[in-house]
Design a protein around this motif. Structure first.
Motif, PDB file in Angstrom:
ATOM      1  N   SER A 278       0.852  -1.180   0.000  1.00 61.04           N
ATOM      2  CA  SER A 278       0.000   0.000   0.000  1.00 61.04           C
ATOM      3  C   SER A 278       0.899   1.244   0.000  1.00 61.04           C
ATOM      4  O   SER A 278       1.271   1.721  -1.060  1.00 61.04           O
ATOM      5  CB  SER A 278      -0.952  -0.028   1.189  1.00 61.04           C
ATOM      6  OG  SER A 278      -1.920   0.969   1.036  1.00 61.04           O
ATOM      7  N   CYS A 279       1.339   1.710   1.163  1.00 61.44           N
ATOM      8  CA  CYS A 279       2.069   2.990   1.212  1.00 61.44           C
ATOM      9  C   CYS A 279       3.384   2.979   0.444  1.00 61.44           C
ATOM     10  O   CYS A 279       3.862   4.020   0.014  1.00 61.44           O
ATOM     11  CB  CYS A 279       2.300   3.405   2.660  1.00 61.44           C
ATOM     12  SG  CYS A 279       3.310   2.246   3.592  1.00 61.44           S
ATOM     13  N   THR A 280       3.996   1.819   0.274  1.00 58.38           N
ATOM     14  CA  THR A 280       5.280   1.776  -0.430  1.00 58.38           C
ATOM     15  C   THR A 280       5.106   1.745  -1.955  1.00 58.38           C
ATOM     16  O   THR A 280       6.066   1.999  -2.683  1.00 58.38           O
ATOM     17  CB  THR A 280       6.110   0.562   0.014  1.00 58.38           C
ATOM     18  OG1 THR A 280       5.265  -0.591  -0.037  1.00 58.38           O
ATOM     19  CG2 THR A 280       6.618   0.729   1.435  1.00 58.38           C
ATOM     20  N   GLY A 281       3.923   1.402  -2.399  1.00 60.80           N
ATOM     21  CA  GLY A 281       3.552   1.592  -3.796  1.00 60.80           C
ATOM     22  C   GLY A 281       4.400   0.888  -4.833  1.00 60.80           C
ATOM     23  O   GLY A 281       4.426   1.309  -5.986  1.00 60.80           O
ATOM     24  N   GLY A 282       5.141  -0.135  -4.477  1.00 62.24           N
ATOM     25  CA  GLY A 282       5.959  -0.834  -5.463  1.00 62.24           C
ATOM     26  C   GLY A 282       7.449  -0.777  -5.126  1.00 62.24           C
ATOM     27  O   GLY A 282       8.274  -1.410  -5.789  1.00 62.24           O
TER      28      GLY A 282
END
Lengths: 419, 419
Positions: A278-282
């Motif tokens: 989620s927050c790290t987005g990849g």
């Protein structure tokens, strides 16, 4: 040997970029026993650059300049250095060929300006640039060494590693050797206090700690007349560090990163992984594929940023999201499970958190992160409270996710015995 | 006014930390019209620091030193500056009180060393430190300004923003204003050659180009007696740049990034996006979620690194992979299509490439990248040949993927008229 770094570039003077080249060069010099006493930055200005170079040659043995070797009129580091050293610029046939090939390979045409880059000061050692057109240049004049390097880090770094460091090492009477002990999950001040006595006693080898994002690296450096003796000095210190830090040490290999260790362990255990971010987005999956061969182990990376994506693609329960929120232990757990069941991977890492700058609440302030790890048929979720800006929090999340999986794999008895 | 930055600290000379203070101070100076001509770094060594300060005072009007104001014996910036300026150190009552309160607030006891921090050079302006014990110090001597700042960024940054910048602005007779024109898809040398005449003629405003990964930024800076006049000077230059670079300009707003523009356009057109990444491994989706509100538009990010993942999760045909290879126009096309059909997103970006260091062939050397973009019910695939290391190639891929989608959205007539 007293060493001085001069970085050339108006973009550094204006603060448009941070001077990472200076840090990189300073680190490399420290590693091989060259003492950097001065660093300076000047713009692409002939008079000021010449003055700075003259001052440097008065007070230092080795002067390393980076930047200003480009093809434009503004680039005048080479011209200025040649003038200061009273050397003519002559065409280097080999470089000319290399530039020609470089453009052919990238299917582009050189401009007239590019041929300027084939000019080198008479008598200089020309250092091929494998990643660009400007060659590096080494001049030995009156017992002083002047080294000119291209400014772009992707050209400078490989050139320094493969060609400049060996050259400088060779000039050094002593062998300098170092080992790097890399630690995760312990802060820098705590790590330092755990080895305060060793640091206070240090002479040869020396011990230095470096804070990295989420990690602490400890460098042990020995100086001796030969490699064998240097190794002998380093060994007992590394053993002592192993005793004190135990499993928090993830490697003692200079070139090995945390993601290398994780990927290697997964490969060894024959497991595939799926990430749900989620927050790290990849950023987590992108770290994993830094490692050659990661395509064997990364089944798929999923970036489920919205609640909808969490529900639709990895079966997080609508009620869970409603009751506990997207950033919660419960959601992280369902993300980790759902990712495995939806993708048939053996292992999963799931992260959900508030990276900020907005979105924090009193109960869940910015920096609150939950990391779920499915491994060996069970999910473990850990809660973290990081500080820093959005990017820092995301990077800390990635490091701690990788480390959570590493530690779980260590607990696995079989692996531990084989490792 | 000619300005010089001196950062003091052995940890910078050793390359243990990167010199972000220098960048921060340089940026601030540039923005308010102070011309930084020199930056330097010296260790905590009295003789070398005194020499450096004397040199700086000879050639610059304003000298800003940071670091070395701590309580330990190693910290000697203040003592050295006072000696160079022939000033006695005297106790500052106000600072003494502040230090006392600071420790009371953080529930700790000051050590004897801390009282050293209450000493200031006679006649200096004392600048309160809201986040630590060491005060900032301003000395005005013989028409020169010397500013001493604490080294820790969390003390230095707020002090500079709230107290030093207003002080320096106040000394400045003129207003300095600048605009930033950001360009994608044109290399730095080409961009420069397109405005060579403007750069050659520049006086006020000045024009400077900066190469970013895959982008070129052009800063136009004007100096005038008031803000309105400065704006008037900037406007025609920005208009001229718009004429020359056209759609390659993605923004003229300092704070706006390429991903901001792309996300804003998607939001405006009410579209959702799905990413399918191979060599970038999640870097593209991670860039998109840099933008607040991206959860509305990012349906899901998929990292399909292995051939198997491409087949299983986004329906790339086995025969396509076999016949053309994973890095091919055909595969990129099927990835872009498959991503949209599998996830119900409106738009997709798919990337597949050889980021190196291994995996290159004669036909498809390292740096070969295909980017597919599904938009408005059709797929466009573009082929790129990037140079650089693995990370650089991946970053260039991300920038060019975002730009491909931006340009396609521009072509959309409706959007163009509304934008």
């Amino acid at each position: 040997m007293i060493t001085e770094l001069i970085t050339v570039g108006t973009e550094i003077l204006l603060g448009n970029i941070v001077n990472t080249n200076a840090q990189f060069l300073a680190q490399k010099c420290a590693l091989i026993g060259y003492s950097v006493f001065y660093q300076s930055t000047v713009g692409d200005n002939e008079e000021r650059l010449a003055d700075q170079l003259k001052t440097a040659l008065r007070r230092s043995d080795v002067v390393i300049l980076s930047g200003g070797l480009g093809p434009t009129e503004d680039d005048l580091t080479k011209e200025t250095a040649a003038k200061v050293c009273k050397k003519k610029l002559i065409e280097d046939e080999n470089t000319k060929k290399r530039i020609k090939n470089y453009f052919a390979r990238t299917k582009r045409k050189p401009s007239d300006n590019n041929w300027k880059q084939a000019l080198v000061p008479e008598g200089a050692i020309v250092v091929d640039n494998d990643n660009g057109t400007a060659p590096g240049i080494i001049m030995e004049i009156d017992g002083k060494t002047i080294i000119l390097l291209p400014g772009p880090p992707n050209e400078l770094i490989p050139m320094v590693n493969s060609k400049i460091v060996p050259y400088l090492k060779n000039k050094m009477p002593n062998t300098i050797l170092s080992a790097m002990v890399k630690i995760c999950g312990i802060g820098e001040s705590k790590a330092e206090s755990m080895i305060r006595d060793l640091i206070d006693q240090q002479t040869n080898p020396t011990i230095a700690t470096y804070a990295k994002t989420g990690e602490v690296h400890i460098r042990v450096t020995a100086s001796a007349s030969n490699e064998k003796d240097a190794k002998k000095k380093i060994k007992p210190i590394v053993e002592e560090l192993r005793k004190r830090f135990g499993d928090a040490i993830y490697t003692v290999k200079e070139e090995e990163t945390l993601e290398h260790v994780v990927v290697r362990k997964l490969q060894k255990q024959g497991l595939t992984i799926c990430t749900a971010e989620s927050c790290t987005g990849g950023m987590l999956s992108s770290r994993l594929i830094n490692v050659p061969g990661a395509s064997d182990i990364l089944k798929i990376g999923l970036v489920t940023y919205s609640n909808r994506a969490k529900r639709k693609f990895i079966d997080v329960n609508r009620d869970t999201l409603k009751k506990y929120g997207a950033v919660s232990k419960e959601t992280a757990k369902e993300m980790a499970k759902g990712a495995v069941f939806k993708t048939d991977a053996d292992v999963s890492l799931a992260v959900t958190g508030i990276a900020g700058p907005d979105g924090g609440t009193k109960e869940k302030p910015v920096g609150t992160v939950f990391i779920g790890c499915y491994y060996n048929e069970s999910v473990v979720v850990e809660e973290f409270h990081f500080t820093g800006d959005r990017n820092k929090i995301r990077e800390l999340t990635v490091v701690n996710a990788l480390d959570l999986l590493r530690r779980r794999m260590l607990e696995n008895h079989e692996e531990k015995n084989n490792d």
